[in-house]
Design a protein around this motif. Structure first.
Motif: not given
Length: 361
Positions: A297, A322, A341, A346, A352
């Motif tokens: 990450e 992330g 993610n 994730g 996202d």
């Protein structure tokens, strides 16, 4: 944090490093000398360009500065402008997305202005394959130029990029079948080099598509200004790697993970513990390699010399975005990156997955 870079003679204060493991039997492996080269820090904070994407896996630029972006699970190919506009080019026919497979790499012909060719790497029902399309106001005339690349639930490789020599390179994984990496007759666990028709490029070391072997799962390839080729590689339990790629080179998997004293295999120029990296996309800009880390990450900046040696890696944006997946250098020199993610591993955040712009010198 247990940063381990090959050739480091000192350890970061408060950190420890495990010995390199030679699977042939030794733990006292040699380490090359760390280069004295200072990384140039990014010129500003990353900015979100596009959000609301689904596992954006690869980025490749068209001559005008727009980017083509793949989505692994949906099979969509998107076109993204430097101003953040996004549109669907099409859904790639035949994509069979499962596990780590799906629509993976994308590359744009270096002579796109004349031939309008783009290339995608994807997991189909029976294999991984590379397909060439003509792209002009839409996708047409698909031609499968390479088929029969092993597929699996894991380790499908998938990166595509044109090298400075004008040939197309592709990374493949060993799909969890370790023996494929050392089998010169298999396309699994390799880096391939080919013409735009999928035939063996002139100068390939074995007279086949294989350029290098002994890879576990390469998901990033890049070249520096001196035309050195580099690749990121996922380790198993101990060491992730960046390798300096040579024609015909054997990078050791499954006999070696990390550095060894066995001269049959080429040692990596950088290693990390697997919780710090799981490196995917790779780009070169401003004197450094930039490796996107999934499990780690963060974005790793690795300064390199014209001789292909690495300096001390620097972690950027640790935990801020992330999992990070794709990396590419835009024609204007800015870095583009993607988060990952929504890939099932994730912790999704608002907006996202996203594309990020990172300013460099």
């Amino acid at each position: 944090m247990k940063l381990g870079w090959i050739g480091a003679a000192v350890l970061v204060a408060g950190c420890s490093a495990a010995p390199a493991v030679d699977r042939a039997g030794g733990a006292d492996a040699p380490t090359p000398t760390l280069a004295s080269v200072t990384p140039v820090a990014p010129k500003g904070a990353p900015q979100t360009l596009v959000q609301g994407l689904e596992v954006p896996w690869a980025i490749a630029f068209l001559p005008g500065g727009d980017a083509l972006v793949t989505e692994r699970d949906t099979g969509r190919l998107l076109r993204v402008t430097p101003q953040g506009g996004s549109s669907e080019v099409g859904v790639i026919e035949g994509v069979s997305a499962a596990g780590e497979g799906g629509l993976l790499g994308v590359a744009v012909s270096p002579t796109f202005g004349e031939d309008h060719n783009i290339f995608v790497y994807f997991t189909a029902d029976a294999d991984n394959r590379i397909v060439r399309y003509s792209y002009d106001q839409g996708l047409r005339d698909p031609v499968a130029i390479v088929t029969g690349i092993p597929k699996g639930g894991i380790h499908n490789g998938g990166r595509l990029a044109f090298g400075p020599d004008g040939f197309l390179y592709a990374s493949t994984g060993e799909v969890g079948e370790r023996g494929l990496s050392q089998d010169k007759g298999s396309l699994g666990g390799k880096i391939l080099r080919m013409t735009m028709d999928g035939t063996t490029a002139p100068g390939n070391p074995f007279g086949t598509l294989v350029w290098s072997l002994g890879h576990r799962n390469v998901q990033g390839i890049a070249w520096d200004d001196a035309r050195n080729m580099y690749a990121t590689e996922f380790g198993q339990n101990t060491y992730d790697e960046i390798n300096l790629i040579k024609a015909g080179g054997n990078y050791g998997w499954p006999e070696v993970e990390g550095v060894s004293d066995d001269d049959r295999y080429i040692n990596p120029i950088v290693t990390w513990s697997t919780d710090e990296a799981s490196p995917s996309g790779l780009a070169y800009a401003d004197g450094s390699l930039w490796a996107a880390a999934l499990r780690g990450e963060r974005l790793w900046q690795v300064p390199v010399t014209d001789a292909g040696t690495a300096g001390k890696p620097v972690a950027r944006y640790e935990g801020e975005f992330g999992r990070m997946r794709a990396m590419a250098t835009a024609p204007n020199g800015l870095l583009w990156a993607s988060t990952s993610n929504l890939d099932g591993r994730g912790s999704p955040r608002d907006g996202d997955d996203r594309l990020l712009i990172i300013p460099t010198d």
